[in-house]
Design an enzyme around this catalytic site. Structure first.
Site, PDB file in Angstrom:
ATOM      1  N   VAL A   7      32.798  66.418  33.241  1.00 39.91           N
ATOM      2  CA  VAL A   7      32.793  65.622  34.467  1.00 39.91           C
ATOM      3  C   VAL A   7      31.671  64.594  34.428  1.00 39.91           C
ATOM      4  O   VAL A   7      31.829  63.438  34.836  1.00 39.91           O
ATOM      5  CB  VAL A   7      32.629  66.545  35.693  1.00 39.91           C
ATOM      6  CG1 VAL A   7      32.389  65.730  36.952  1.00 39.91           C
ATOM      7  CG2 VAL A   7      33.857  67.411  35.859  1.00 39.91           C
ATOM      8  N   ALA A   8      30.524  64.998  33.891  1.00 38.21           N
ATOM      9  CA  ALA A   8      29.368  64.113  33.853  1.00 38.21           C
ATOM     10  C   ALA A   8      29.567  62.950  32.893  1.00 38.21           C
ATOM     11  O   ALA A   8      29.053  61.852  33.101  1.00 38.21           O
ATOM     12  CB  ALA A   8      28.125  64.906  33.447  1.00 38.21           C
TER      13      ALA A   8
ATOM     14  N   GLU B 289      35.321  58.727  36.194  1.00 33.19           N
ATOM     15  CA  GLU B 289      36.737  58.893  36.536  1.00 33.19           C
ATOM     16  C   GLU B 289      37.378  57.636  37.108  1.00 33.19           C
ATOM     17  O   GLU B 289      38.550  57.354  36.885  1.00 33.19           O
ATOM     18  CB  GLU B 289      36.905  60.035  37.557  1.00 33.19           C
ATOM     19  CG  GLU B 289      36.512  61.416  37.034  1.00 33.19           C
ATOM     20  CD  GLU B 289      35.033  61.729  37.253  1.00 33.19           C
ATOM     21  OE1 GLU B 289      34.254  60.776  37.449  1.00 33.19           O
ATOM     22  OE2 GLU B 289      34.659  62.900  37.224  1.00 33.19           O
TER      23      GLU B 289
ATOM     24  N   ASP C 133      45.684  16.807  28.084  1.00 36.14           N
ATOM     25  CA  ASP C 133      46.337  15.524  28.311  1.00 36.14           C
ATOM     26  C   ASP C 133      45.327  14.576  28.960  1.00 36.14           C
ATOM     27  O   ASP C 133      44.335  15.019  29.553  1.00 36.14           O
ATOM     28  CB  ASP C 133      47.525  15.687  29.269  1.00 36.14           C
ATOM     29  CG  ASP C 133      48.727  16.299  28.580  1.00 36.14           C
ATOM     30  OD1 ASP C 133      48.914  16.038  27.391  1.00 36.14           O
ATOM     31  OD2 ASP C 133      49.468  17.044  29.248  1.00 36.14           O
TER      32      ASP C 133
ATOM     33  N   ASP D 148      52.652  19.466  30.576  1.00 34.38           N
ATOM     34  CA  ASP D 148      53.441  19.345  31.798  1.00 34.38           C
ATOM     35  C   ASP D 148      54.935  19.221  31.517  1.00 34.38           C
ATOM     36  O   ASP D 148      55.752  19.757  32.239  1.00 34.38           O
ATOM     37  CB  ASP D 148      52.962  18.157  32.650  1.00 34.38           C
ATOM     38  CG  ASP D 148      52.909  16.859  31.856  1.00 34.38           C
ATOM     39  OD1 ASP D 148      53.396  16.833  30.712  1.00 34.38           O
ATOM     40  OD2 ASP D 148      52.360  15.871  32.381  1.00 34.38           O
TER      41      ASP D 148
ATOM     42  N   ASP E 261      56.397  20.238  26.016  1.00 39.38           N
ATOM     43  CA  ASP E 261      55.054  20.767  25.812  1.00 39.38           C
ATOM     44  C   ASP E 261      55.047  22.290  25.770  1.00 39.38           C
ATOM     45  O   ASP E 261      54.055  22.905  25.351  1.00 39.38           O
ATOM     46  CB  ASP E 261      54.117  20.318  26.947  1.00 39.38           C
ATOM     47  CG  ASP E 261      53.835  18.831  26.907  1.00 39.38           C
ATOM     48  OD1 ASP E 261      53.930  18.255  25.813  1.00 39.38           O
ATOM     49  OD2 ASP E 261      53.534  18.249  27.964  1.00 39.38           O
TER      50      ASP E 261
ATOM     51  N   ASN F 225      26.306  57.981  33.312  1.00 44.67           N
ATOM     52  CA  ASN F 225      26.998  59.215  32.942  1.00 44.67           C
ATOM     53  C   ASN F 225      26.390  59.865  31.707  1.00 44.67           C
ATOM     54  O   ASN F 225      26.337  61.097  31.608  1.00 44.67           O
ATOM     55  CB  ASN F 225      28.489  58.923  32.723  1.00 44.67           C
ATOM     56  CG  ASN F 225      29.232  58.732  34.030  1.00 44.67           C
ATOM     57  OD1 ASN F 225      28.854  57.885  34.821  1.00 44.67           O
ATOM     58  ND2 ASN F 225      30.267  59.501  34.266  1.00 44.67           N
TER      59      ASN F 225
ATOM     60  N   THR G 148      27.865  57.466  43.102  1.00 48.08           N
ATOM     61  CA  THR G 148      27.325  56.320  42.353  1.00 48.08           C
ATOM     62  C   THR G 148      28.346  55.601  41.482  1.00 48.08           C
ATOM     63  O   THR G 148      28.085  54.483  41.033  1.00 48.08           O
ATOM     64  CB  THR G 148      26.150  56.774  41.461  1.00 48.08           C
ATOM     65  OG1 THR G 148      26.630  57.739  40.515  1.00 48.08           O
ATOM     66  CG2 THR G 148      25.047  57.393  42.290  1.00 48.08           C
TER      67      THR G 148
END
Length: 997
Positions: free
Chosen positions: A329-330, A334, A376, A707, A711, A773, A816
């Site tokens: 977990v540390a 997650e 362009d 455009d 192109d 962590n 945290t």
């Protein structure tokens, strides 16, 4: 009486609904049971109750949209909210925590069975783990919902548009709002949004490979077919999902959504998951590495516990298993994936507010790595406010006064002051501008909402010719002409011709043409001088070409104008025109050699489009960031070089490379040229593709603007394809990764800057999360390995004692990992991101330097945490506090509370330190209000956990005194101090190496 009125209203409503339902059934029958290709267009219009001259009314279109539904293919039903919430638990770490919960419940039952008085009334550890899992799931769900909202808003911004005739006017609407009976207006580069029956077409060609597999664009004509044909042979039909490659046309929509040919063959599979972005893939890779490392550490710790402390009971085994779970977990944050998605989505939405619409979140990573921007000229580097200033005819040269699109101005002789324009010159100017106005697909309209304001419809260059003609009233002189045929302009032909009949002169036909002067001149054999037409001599040609050079040197874009009276009133009577067996012309554009021959040169115009004032600064900023700017234009080389030097793209006097020169080069020579040359003129769209591929071969990350429909290949091949939002075609917009809502080069540079900021912020919260962590892992590992030295276990004691509880580690991650990390994801710019060279795509998001930084901070964090615990334990390394009357267990609870709180505050100090890899945390310390808000909330919640009695039981904490709080904050602050010292050392090393970070 009231009831009777209600009944009458109800009956009236039912009758209206019945009529509407009958209409829908009739229209649906036409769409499903009738082949429109075999039906005359007028009959199709009648069946769909639409006037092809005015289109549907807005009210009628709205009603049909409600009846027929949106014009989109059916998709998988949306995932219910409850399923999305449950999906938050589909994670290996969550499964691990559930195992921990089961272990905790078993431990509680065993303790209840073997403890006098029954032990704890409820399994606090298990309840806390479940509660934190639920809170984590809620946070993840909220974050994903916000990301979906941001992406949905982005999708709305990039929604494809379709030109339709509504209320007698051509308007652009979202493609999803197209309904049966709409009159669709097609132009080159448009994506066809629905199935429809053509009733007008001029040189119309449509690429249908996506539907029929036909690789060559298909010619389209409105004539009714005599017999049913295969889909690919229905020349009078247009189909959803195809694209216009040439010409113009109008069609009646006969099918939308699932009633189109594409809808009938659509694969009705459930929606597939979005492909993971490169960042997400790397995060998954990092998580796997961390997970593997934690498993190894857990095995080592369990082995160490077995050897040093031994397992004397079932409780010891259970506690050891909980410890292993605590390490997992540390180690892994997650909420990392959810935070990453939210930060990217919010960043992209922020860019959209500044006119840079990024279509895919994954493109942000590429944006910050751009090393070359190919742009362009017209409209992107310049204002796109085209104005005809010069008209040069065989008899003289005049200036047209006035700027912008307001048709207000007059003609004066160049260099002649207020001298009157000679009649011969005036007539030639009229003929030149008249030809340019007729051979023209643009339009100029006065705004209905703002009288006196003029709107340019279509290509700005073409509109500038219309404006100039209206200024001198040339449009009135040619008002009797009506277009009957067209050979459209293409980038390959560089010219356009139309055939118009003069209704004031027995309907006689005349060809009017415009195009690049050097190109159009090749089709001219005669010249109009002083009201007479004579053969065009070689001297005339040289004079005209010299004038082109002169105007181009003054940054004018030049267009030549020509004409030829045909002397007949029917195209079939023109000598050389080929007709079919029925005496009809199949496609006039295929006979351009006849139409565009023996032309009479009328004159040329000089059009100016001034550079955008802000672009020069943007080019300079791009250069400072190590990004090269390349101009690619179809204009004359001298014009291109002049504009490029004005903008700082090249030095004054620099040269441009032309398309013909590119064609003459082999691959090696081309790569050498593109590595040195920054201006390309007189290029065709295929040259853009060659340029971008050459730049990529040299290891560049190339952005390419475009455009037109041609192109699209270059835009799609570029690492960052950029489409013009105003002038860009739908095909190009679909091919692009980014759309410029304002068609401005400065927006590209701003987007690159924003992309770099977003990427920096991702690195910030990754540095913060991973170092925090890792600090937790080192704390648990160090606390177990040094338990005897630190006083965590007492001499002669039995059983396993862990430095921090699993619930405490879970709480730290909840506190945290979420809010502070998310706040860092929207951190304002801390470093000068445009002062360093572009990042390579091969560079790791978490590089060696960051891993060193992560490990260093993690070690410091663990050290101060364990020192703080040691100071409150008997037999410790730094203090040797006596065991008080409450015993070692109470002392251990206080020490754990200290370590727990120090670790929380250390991570909050780390959040401030992680905002930059090199810059001091005190620079712009209060610039991120969201981060300070997250820190404040985290501190408040930590205080609650320490002082609320029932939370003391749940988390194994005890209230702390004032002195203890000073110790906690003081020790935690060492993380910030150590980080500042480390950064100062690294800045000194970088300075010695000459590295800019």
């Amino acid at each position: 009486m009231v009831d009777r009125q209600k009944d009458q209203s109800k009956a009236s409503a039912l009758t209206e609904d019945a009529v509407q339902s009958e209409e829908v059934r009739a229209q649906q029958a036409l769409l499903n049971d009738t082949d429109p290709s075999l039906t005359d267009a007028s009959e199709v219009a009648k069946a769909l109750n639409v006037d092809i001259a005015t289109g549907l009314s807005s009210a009628e279109a709205k009603r049909r949209l409600e009846k027929f539904g949106p014009n989109q293919l059916a998709s998988a039903p949306p995932v219910p909210k409850w399923k999305k919430f449950l999906a938050q638990f589909e994670d290996p770490l969550v499964y691990l925590l559930l195992v921990a919960t089961a272990i905790s419940v078993v431990a509680w039952f065993i303790e209840r069975a073997n403890t006098p008085g029954g032990g704890e009334p409820v399994p606090f550890d298990a309840l806390v783990i479940v509660l934190i899992l639920i809170v984590n799931a809620v946070l993840g769900y909220i974050q994903e919902a916000r990301a979906e909202q941001a992406v949905a808003a982005l999708a709305q911004m990039t929604a494809p548009q379709t030109a339709v005739l509504r209320d007698g006017k051509v308007v652009h609407i979202n493609t999803t709002d197209v309904v049966p009976g709409d009159i669709v207006v097609l132009g080159e580069g448009d994506t066809v949004s629905a199935d429809g029956r053509l009733f007008a077409a001029a040189s119309l060609r449509i690429a249908e490979a996506s539907l029929t597999g036909e690789s060559v664009p298909v010619g389209k004509k409105p004539e009714t077919l005599a017999e049913a044909k295969a889909l690919g042979d229905r020349s009078n039909m247009i189909f959803n999902g195809t694209s216009v490659t040439q010409g113009t046309g109008r069609a009646i929509v006969t099918g939308t959504g699932m009633n189109t040919q594409v809808g009938k063959i659509a694969d009705m599979l459930a929606a597939t998951d979005d492909e993971a972005t490169p960042l997400q893939k790397e995060m998954a890779h990092v998580s796997k590495i961390l997970g593997l490392a934690v498993c190894i550490i857990a095995v080592v710790v369990l082995a160490a516990l077995a050897l040093t402390q031994g397992f004397h009971s079932v409780h010891d085994i259970i506690d050891s298993l909980l410890l292993a779970v605590s390490l997992a977990v540390a180690a892994v944050p997650e909420g990392l994936a959810a935070i990453l998605t939210v930060v990217l989505a919010l960043g992209v939405q922020r860019m959209a507010k500044h006119n840079a619409i990024v279509k895919k979140l994954s493109s942000v990573e590429t944006l910050g790595s751009a090393s070359v921007i190919c742009s362009d000229k017209t409209g992107t580097l310049t204002r796109n406010e085209m104005t005809v200033e010069r008209v040069v005819t065989p008899s003289g040269e005049v200036q047209i006064t006035g700027t912008g699109y307001a048709p207000e101005g007059r003609m004066v002789m160049v260099g002649g002051g207020d001298l009157a324009v000679p009649s011969a010159v005036e007539a030639e100017v009229m003929a030149t501008l008249g030809a340019g106005t007729l051979a023209n697909d643009g339009d100029l309209r006065e705004s209905d909402s703002k009288p006196g304001t003029w709107e340019a419809i279509g290509d700005p260059t073409e509109v500038s010719l219309i404006v100039a003609a209206r200024k001198v009233h040339a449009d009135r002189k040619y008002a009797s002409f009506e277009r009957v045929a067209e050979v459209p302009f293409t980038s390959e032909r560089k010219r356009m011709a139309i055939v118009a009949k003069d209704n004031a002169n027995a309907g006689n036909l005349t060809v009017f043409a415009k195009g690049a002067p050097d190109v159009l001149l090749a089709y001219c054999t005669r010249i109009a001088v002083g009201g007479a037409v004579r053969p065009l001599t070689e001297g005339d040609r040289q004079t005209i070409l010299a004038t082109v050079e002169k105007l181009s040197g003054e940054a004018y874009r030049t267009l030549g104008e020509a004409y030829r009276p045909l002397g007949v009133s029917s195209l079939t009577d023109v000598p050389g025109i080929v007709t079919n067996s029925a005496g009809q012309i199949t496609d006039i554009s295929e006979q351009s050699d006849v139409i565009e021959s023996d032309l009479i040169w009328a004159g040329m115009v000089g059009i100016i489009d001034p550079p955008r004032t802000e672009v020069r600064d943007s080019v300079a900023e791009a250069h400072r960031a190590g990004i090269r700017t390349v101009m690619i234009t179809g204009d004359h080389p001298l014009t291109a070089a002049r504009i490029a030097s004005d903008l700082g793209i090249i030095e004054k006097g620099g040269k441009a490379l032309t398309g013909d020169q590119l064609d003459a080069m082999d691959e090696k020579a081309l790569d050498k040229a593109t590595s040195e040359v920054s201006v390309y003129a007189r290029v065709a769209p295929e040259h853009k593709l060659k340029i971008v591929e050459s730049l990529q071969r040299q290891g560049n990350i190339a952005a390419m603007t475009g455009d037109g429909v041609n192109d699209a290949p270059a835009v799609k091949s570029a690492d960052i394809g950029v489409a013009m939002g105003i002038t860009g075609t739908e095909v190009t917009k679909e091919s692009a990764k980014m759309i410029l809502a304002d068609d401005n080069f400065s927006t590209i540079v701003a987007a690159v800057r924003e992309g770099r900021v977003i990427f920096d912020n991702i690195r910030k919260f990754l540095r913060y999360l991973l170092s925090s962590n890792v600090g937790e892992v080192f704390t648990v590992f160090g606390g177990v390995m040094l338990a005897g030295v630190l006083g965590i276990t007492q001499p002669g004691s039995e059983g396993v004692t862990v430095p921090l509880l699993a619930t405490q580690l879970l709480w730290i991650n909840l506190l945290t990992d979420a809010a502070p990390a998310l706040a860092m994801g929207v951190d304002p710019q801390t470093d000068d991101v445009m002062a360093r060279k572009p990042r390579k795509l091969t560079d790791r998001v978490i590089d060696k330097d960051m891993w060193i930084d992560i490990a260093f901070i993690g070690i410091i964090m663990a050290a101060v945490t364990l020192i703080g615990m040691d100071m409150h334990l008997a037999g410790g390394l730094f203090t040797d506090r006596s065991v008080d009357a409450l015993g070692h267990d109470a002392q251990m609870t206080e020490a754990r509370t200290m370590g727990f709180t120090i670790l929380v505050f250390a991570q909050l100090f780390n959040a401030l330190a992680s905002r930059s890899a090199r810059q001091s945390a005190f620079v712009g310390l209060f610039s991120n209000k969201w981060l300070w808000g997250a820190i404040g909330i985290s501190i408040l919640l930590q205080v609650v956990v320490i002082y609320v009695p029932f939370l003391n039981d749940a988390f194994g904490t005890t209230p702390l005194g004032f002195t203890a709080w000073i110790e906690c904050i003081g020790l935690a602050a060492i993380v910030l101090v150590a980080s500042e010292i480390y950064k100062a050392i690294m800045r000194a090393i970088d300075k010695r190496r000459g590295v800019t970070v």
